[in-house]
Design a protein around this motif. Structure first.
Motif, PDB file in Angstrom:
ATOM      1  N   ARG A 191       0.830  -1.200   0.000  1.00  0.00           N
ATOM      2  CA  ARG A 191       0.000   0.000   0.000  1.00  0.00           C
ATOM      3  C   ARG A 191       0.867   1.253   0.000  1.00  0.00           C
ATOM      4  O   ARG A 191       1.861   1.331   0.732  1.00  0.00           O
ATOM      5  CB  ARG A 191      -0.910  -0.008   1.233  1.00  0.00           C
ATOM      6  CG  ARG A 191      -1.874   1.164   1.284  1.00  0.00           C
ATOM      7  CD  ARG A 191      -2.734   1.091   2.536  1.00  0.00           C
ATOM      8  NE  ARG A 191      -3.620   2.251   2.619  1.00  0.00           N
ATOM      9  CZ  ARG A 191      -4.409   2.517   3.649  1.00  0.00           C
ATOM     10  NH1 ARG A 191      -4.419   1.692   4.700  1.00  0.00           N
ATOM     11  NH2 ARG A 191      -5.178   3.585   3.652  1.00  0.00           N
ATOM     12  N   GLN A 193       1.946   4.695   1.123  1.00  0.00           N
ATOM     13  CA  GLN A 193       1.790   5.447   2.363  1.00  0.00           C
ATOM     14  C   GLN A 193       2.517   6.782   2.231  1.00  0.00           C
ATOM     15  O   GLN A 193       3.739   6.832   2.062  1.00  0.00           O
ATOM     16  CB  GLN A 193       2.401   4.654   3.542  1.00  0.00           C
ATOM     17  CG  GLN A 193       1.795   3.277   3.756  1.00  0.00           C
ATOM     18  CD  GLN A 193       0.511   3.340   4.572  1.00  0.00           C
ATOM     19  OE1 GLN A 193       0.010   4.409   4.880  1.00  0.00           O
ATOM     20  NE2 GLN A 193      -0.024   2.181   4.931  1.00  0.00           N
ATOM     21  N   GLN A 195       3.250   8.896   4.454  1.00  0.00           N
ATOM     22  CA  GLN A 195       4.223   9.148   5.525  1.00  0.00           C
ATOM     23  C   GLN A 195       5.572   8.490   5.249  1.00  0.00           C
ATOM     24  O   GLN A 195       6.596   8.925   5.797  1.00  0.00           O
ATOM     25  CB  GLN A 195       3.679   8.699   6.891  1.00  0.00           C
ATOM     26  CG  GLN A 195       3.343   7.235   6.987  1.00  0.00           C
ATOM     27  CD  GLN A 195       1.884   6.942   6.721  1.00  0.00           C
ATOM     28  OE1 GLN A 195       1.264   7.615   5.891  1.00  0.00           O
ATOM     29  NE2 GLN A 195       1.332   5.966   7.416  1.00  0.00           N
ATOM     30  N   ASP A 196       5.603   7.464   4.389  1.00  0.00           N
ATOM     31  CA  ASP A 196       6.879   6.853   4.030  1.00  0.00           C
ATOM     32  C   ASP A 196       7.767   7.822   3.251  1.00  0.00           C
ATOM     33  O   ASP A 196       8.991   7.629   3.180  1.00  0.00           O
ATOM     34  CB  ASP A 196       6.648   5.594   3.189  1.00  0.00           C
ATOM     35  CG  ASP A 196       6.014   4.463   3.990  1.00  0.00           C
ATOM     36  OD1 ASP A 196       6.021   4.528   5.232  1.00  0.00           O
ATOM     37  OD2 ASP A 196       5.500   3.513   3.357  1.00  0.00           O
TER      38      ASP A 196
END
Length: 280
Positions: A191, A193, A195-196
């Motif tokens: 998935r 993300q 924030q990554d």
């Protein structure tokens, strides 16, 4: 889902018509205007693709040894025909504000060629976009690169190129689809993300904010989160544009109510008039 608390949708500042090289036979400026009127949009900007398959003497790419992308063989932008069509639509749809525009692809690499086209007419909305990245000596569409490079590394390389575009070009006002490869994120990579990639997002947003320019909330891409829009404000961003990136009339204003709700939740509000960018 977030929905706008107000009754007025924002202007669609990113629409393509038959004057873009990658639209099919069903693309129609007039039909896109009719769709905008039916939705109650205050304005629509036809930001046709401005891409190049060769370089000129004033294009920075000429000194890099990198070959431009010619996969789609973009035809030259017919500015005269486009502006004539625009005037015709303005006469047919007097209740709709119809803005001229262009989506400049990699303007930091094709600065001279892009400036020459943009100086040949009046353009109200200029978007800056990165669609391609260097690979094996040639510019290649990010979608294709996702099939042959690790997705997370490709994404970081993309963000770095967006920063290079912001810092290397003053031709555009609005940054389009800041995380474009996300549209084609492979399932095998897990998935996506945000924030990554927070550090990379913030680097893009910081560079854009320091230049005083505008971030686009693109509704053809997976919608960005409220958190990301708050990052934009935290990094100094004050203006937000909405763009459907429609290549067919039926996609004009797509998901705008939801996108406006996201923007409101992040602290952005309509500008001084219905045609203005939203402000935060």
């Amino acid at each position: 889902l977030f929905r706008s608390a107000g009754h007025h949708l924002p202007a669609d500042n990113h629409v393509h018509s038959q004057w873009s090289h990658d639209t099919g036979p069903r693309a129609s400026m007039a039909a896109a205007c009719a769709r905008a009127v039916a939705l109650g949009l205050p304005a629509v900007a036809f930001t046709e693709h401005l891409d190049f398959t060769d370089w000129g003497p004033d294009d920075p790419i000429a000194g890099t040894g990198i070959t431009p992308n010619d996969q789609w063989g973009p035809r030259p932008f017919d500015v005269r025909g486009y502006l004539s069509c625009l005037d015709e639509c303005r006469g047919r749809f007097p209740s709709l504000r119809i803005l001229s525009g262009a989506e400049a692809g990699e303007p930091h690499l094709f600065a001279g060629s892009a400036a020459a086209v943009l100086s040949s007419g009046r353009f109200d909305r200029i978007l800056g976009s990165v669609h391609t990245l260097p690979s094996r000596g040639r510019l290649v569409y990010a979608r294709a690169l996702l099939r042959r490079e690790p997705a997370d590394a490709l994404m970081r390389r993309y963000f770095a190129e967006v920063v290079a575009m912001i810092e290397g070009s003053d031709l555009f006002e609005v940054l389009a689809h800041l995380d474009y490869p996300r549209r084609y994120w492979p399932e095998a990579a897990g998935r996506y993300q945000e924030q990554d990639f927070e550090e990379e997002y913030r680097a893009v947003l910081r560079a854009l904010a320091s230049s005083g320019r505008v971030l686009e909330l693109n509704t053809a891409s997976p919608l960005v989160s409220v958190s990301l829009l708050r990052w934009w404000r935290e990094e100094g961003g004050r203006a937000l544009s909405f763009g459907s990136d429609a290549h067919l009339p039926g996609y004009v204003g797509e998901r705008f109510a939801e996108a406006a709700g996201l923007a409101e939740a992040a602290g952005f509000r309509p500008g001084r008039d219905p045609f203005d960018f939203w402000r935060g």
